[in-house]
Design a protein around this motif. Structure first.
Motif, mmCIF file in Angstrom:
data_model
loop_
_atom_site.group_PDB
_atom_site.id
_atom_site.type_symbol
_atom_site.label_atom_id
_atom_site.label_comp_id
_atom_site.label_asym_id
_atom_site.label_seq_id
_atom_site.Cartn_x
_atom_site.Cartn_y
_atom_site.Cartn_z
ATOM 1 N N GLU A 80 0.806 -1.225 0.000
ATOM 2 C CA GLU A 80 0.000 0.000 0.000
ATOM 3 C C GLU A 80 0.838 1.273 0.000
ATOM 4 O O GLU A 80 0.374 2.318 -0.424
ATOM 5 C CB GLU A 80 -0.912 0.004 1.228
ATOM 6 N N THR A 81 2.046 1.173 0.523
ATOM 7 C CA THR A 81 2.856 2.393 0.669
ATOM 8 C C THR A 81 4.070 2.403 -0.247
ATOM 9 O O THR A 81 4.791 3.393 -0.295
ATOM 10 C CB THR A 81 3.317 2.539 2.136
ATOM 11 N N ARG A 82 4.300 1.315 -0.975
ATOM 12 C CA ARG A 82 5.495 1.270 -1.831
ATOM 13 C C ARG A 82 5.332 2.158 -3.064
ATOM 14 O O ARG A 82 4.211 2.387 -3.525
ATOM 15 C CB ARG A 82 5.749 -0.180 -2.288
ATOM 16 N N ARG A 83 6.476 2.639 -3.568
ATOM 17 C CA ARG A 83 6.488 3.271 -4.884
ATOM 18 C C ARG A 83 6.960 2.260 -5.922
ATOM 19 O O ARG A 83 6.511 2.272 -7.053
ATOM 20 C CB ARG A 83 7.406 4.491 -4.869
ATOM 21 N N SER A 84 7.916 1.429 -5.517
ATOM 22 C CA SER A 84 8.441 0.411 -6.429
ATOM 23 C C SER A 84 8.491 -0.924 -5.711
ATOM 24 O O SER A 84 8.676 -0.970 -4.493
ATOM 25 C CB SER A 84 9.888 0.721 -6.831
ATOM 26 N N VAL A 85 8.378 -1.986 -6.480
ATOM 27 C CA VAL A 85 8.754 -3.313 -5.994
ATOM 28 C C VAL A 85 10.225 -3.480 -6.372
ATOM 29 O O VAL A 85 10.579 -3.451 -7.540
ATOM 30 C CB VAL A 85 7.900 -4.415 -6.653
ATOM 31 N N VAL A 86 11.062 -3.568 -5.348
ATOM 32 C CA VAL A 86 12.506 -3.676 -5.596
ATOM 33 C C VAL A 86 12.850 -5.163 -5.615
ATOM 34 O O VAL A 86 13.128 -5.768 -4.579
ATOM 35 C CB VAL A 86 13.298 -2.915 -4.512
ATOM 36 N N PHE A 87 12.817 -5.730 -6.801
ATOM 37 C CA PHE A 87 12.911 -7.188 -6.909
ATOM 38 C C PHE A 87 14.357 -7.657 -6.811
ATOM 39 O O PHE A 87 14.683 -8.493 -5.965
ATOM 40 C CB PHE A 87 12.282 -7.637 -8.234
ATOM 41 N N ALA A 88 15.229 -7.132 -7.649
ATOM 42 C CA ALA A 88 16.636 -7.575 -7.657
ATOM 43 C C ALA A 88 17.391 -6.816 -8.733
ATOM 44 O O ALA A 88 16.808 -6.136 -9.572
ATOM 45 C CB ALA A 88 16.740 -9.070 -7.939
ATOM 46 N N GLU A 89 18.702 -6.998 -8.698
ATOM 47 C CA GLU A 89 19.552 -6.486 -9.778
ATOM 48 C C GLU A 89 20.673 -7.500 -9.985
ATOM 49 O O GLU A 89 21.173 -8.082 -9.023
ATOM 50 C CB GLU A 89 20.163 -5.137 -9.381
ATOM 51 N N GLY A 90 21.041 -7.696 -11.240
ATOM 52 C CA GLY A 90 22.175 -8.575 -11.511
ATOM 53 C C GLY A 90 21.829 -9.693 -12.460
ATOM 54 O O GLY A 90 20.659 -9.903 -12.789
ATOM 55 N N PRO A 91 22.869 -10.410 -12.902
ATOM 56 C CA PRO A 91 22.644 -11.497 -13.865
ATOM 57 C C PRO A 91 21.835 -12.635 -13.248
ATOM 58 O O PRO A 91 21.998 -12.955 -12.064
ATOM 59 C CB PRO A 91 24.064 -11.962 -14.205
ATOM 60 N N ASP A 92 21.003 -13.257 -14.060
ATOM 61 C CA ASP A 92 20.103 -14.297 -13.552
ATOM 62 C C ASP A 92 20.838 -15.524 -13.018
ATOM 63 O O ASP A 92 20.272 -16.288 -12.237
ATOM 64 C CB ASP A 92 19.155 -14.755 -14.672
ATOM 65 N N HIS A 93 22.069 -15.743 -13.488
ATOM 66 C CA HIS A 93 22.800 -16.932 -13.022
ATOM 67 C C HIS A 93 24.169 -16.530 -12.491
ATOM 68 O O HIS A 93 25.207 -17.024 -12.948
ATOM 69 C CB HIS A 93 22.903 -17.960 -14.149
ATOM 70 N N ALA A 94 24.163 -15.636 -11.513
ATOM 71 C CA ALA A 94 25.412 -15.128 -10.938
ATOM 72 C C ALA A 94 26.047 -16.178 -10.027
ATOM 73 O O ALA A 94 25.355 -17.018 -9.453
ATOM 74 C CB ALA A 94 25.118 -13.864 -10.142
ATOM 75 N N ARG A 95 27.378 -16.099 -9.880
ATOM 76 C CA ARG A 95 28.070 -17.016 -8.958
ATOM 77 C C ARG A 95 27.817 -16.621 -7.506
ATOM 78 O O ARG A 95 27.883 -17.456 -6.608
ATOM 79 C CB ARG A 95 29.582 -16.963 -9.201
ATOM 80 N N VAL A 96 27.564 -15.320 -7.300
ATOM 81 C CA VAL A 96 27.386 -14.811 -5.932
ATOM 82 C C VAL A 96 26.042 -14.106 -5.830
ATOM 83 O O VAL A 96 25.688 -13.303 -6.698
ATOM 84 C CB VAL A 96 28.518 -13.822 -5.569
ATOM 85 N N MET A 97 25.309 -14.425 -4.780
ATOM 86 C CA MET A 97 24.030 -13.733 -4.540
ATOM 87 C C MET A 97 24.115 -13.009 -3.195
ATOM 88 O O MET A 97 24.448 -13.622 -2.177
ATOM 89 C CB MET A 97 22.886 -14.747 -4.519
ATOM 90 N N CYS A 98 23.843 -11.719 -3.213
ATOM 91 C CA CYS A 98 23.827 -10.912 -1.987
ATOM 92 C C CYS A 98 22.379 -10.695 -1.566
ATOM 93 O O CYS A 98 21.541 -10.347 -2.398
ATOM 94 C CB CYS A 98 24.462 -9.548 -2.229
ATOM 95 N N VAL A 99 22.114 -10.881 -0.289
ATOM 96 C CA VAL A 99 20.753 -10.699 0.215
ATOM 97 C C VAL A 99 20.774 -9.690 1.355
ATOM 98 O O VAL A 99 21.479 -9.893 2.354
ATOM 99 C CB VAL A 99 20.153 -12.034 0.708
ATOM 100 N N GLY A 100 20.032 -8.603 1.185
ATOM 101 C CA GLY A 100 19.918 -7.602 2.240
ATOM 102 C C GLY A 100 18.564 -7.694 2.934
ATOM 103 O O GLY A 100 17.872 -8.716 2.840
ATOM 104 N N GLU A 101 18.194 -6.603 3.588
ATOM 105 C CA GLU A 101 16.997 -6.641 4.445
ATOM 106 C C GLU A 101 15.737 -6.205 3.697
ATOM 107 O O GLU A 101 14.808 -6.992 3.504
ATOM 108 C CB GLU A 101 17.263 -5.731 5.637
#
Ligand code: SF4
Length: 245
Positions: A80-101
């Motif tokens: 209800e309060t979002r402006r964007s859905v911040v889904f992800a950034e980066g290549p679909d098959h990256a060797r490293v995946m970073c996950v934040g909050e």
């Protein structure tokens, strides 16, 4: 049944008040988060589209379709309060995946995770172990911004984490870096403090996982720089072992 009807009535009252007064309406101290969580839970349970989304997430076979589903998601109150859905950034098959909050104000504006000062620090941390940001897949536990950058609520994590779990499965990284307590606890399914979880290599669904401090916390606590760097050395070691193996 009566309790369920009471719950619906409560949800309706709160919904009306939020529409009239915004999400900052007055509720006695300590009550507001609990009530908002309850509204979120009721809505997710009562929303037919929410139920369909839950069933669909686990069966999607491409990141693009998962992204489209997230962009129409109303499973928790944050839509209800979002402006964007911040889904992800980066290549679909990256060797490293970073996950934040969760997205902050800048991320909500731009739709891109980890921008601003914390994002710049993330870039530097990655570079310190030879990783360029554009080679890494970056996502958050929550895809929508909690108002005022408050902490994610348990119900929001519960509703949103299936997206993250499916992202990890589809990206198939060699290592996951969980930045901050919420990312580490959500993926590992534990309640331990980050201080206990960092400094070692865990496994999430068979994928090595390293937990470390969130860059935003690191900006406030520069004394955590060395432990963060040590955690990233673990990441480097996992990647080297994967290449050798
Ligand atoms: S935070 Fe997640 S579960 Fe909540 S509305 Fe956004 S995408 Fe859906």
């Amino acid at each position: 049944m009566a309790a369920r009807n009471d719950g619906r009535a409560l949800a309706e009252v709160l919904r009306s008040r939020m529409e009239l007064e915004g999400s900052g309406f007055f509720v006695p101290s300590g009550e507001r988060e609990r009530l908002l969580s309850r509204v979120s839970r009721l809505r997710a349970a009562e929303s037919p589209s929410g139920g369909k989304i839950a069933a669909a997430i686990g069966s999607l076979e491409s990141i693009d379709s998962l992204r489209r589903l997230a962009e129409s998601c109303t499973r928790c109150v944050l839509h209800e309060t979002r402006r964007s859905v911040v889904f992800a950034e980066g290549p679909d098959h990256a060797r490293v995946m970073c996950v934040g909050e969760a997205p902050g104000a800048r991320e909500d504006e731009t739709g891109v995770p980890f921008v601003g000062r914390a994002g710049q620090l993330l870039d530097r941390l990655l570079l310190s172990v030879g990783l360029a940001r554009e080679d890494v897949y970056i996502a958050n536990v929550l895809k929508c911004r909690p108002p005022g950058n408050r902490n994610p609520q348990p119900e929001e994590i519960e509703q949103c984490s299936p997206f993250l779990r499916r992202q990890v499965a589809l990206v198939g990284p060699e290592v996951v870096i969980a930045f901050g307590t919420f990312a580490a606890q959500t993926l590992l399914g534990v309640r331990d403090s980050l201080g206990k979880l960092r400094g070692t290599v865990h496994a999430y669904e068979g994928v090595p996982l390293v937990a470390t401090y969130h860059p935003a916390a690191l900006l406030r606590n520069p004394q955590w720089t060395r432990p963060s760097w040590e955690d990233l050395q673990l990441v480097r070691r996992v990647l080297a072992e994967h290449s050798d193996g």
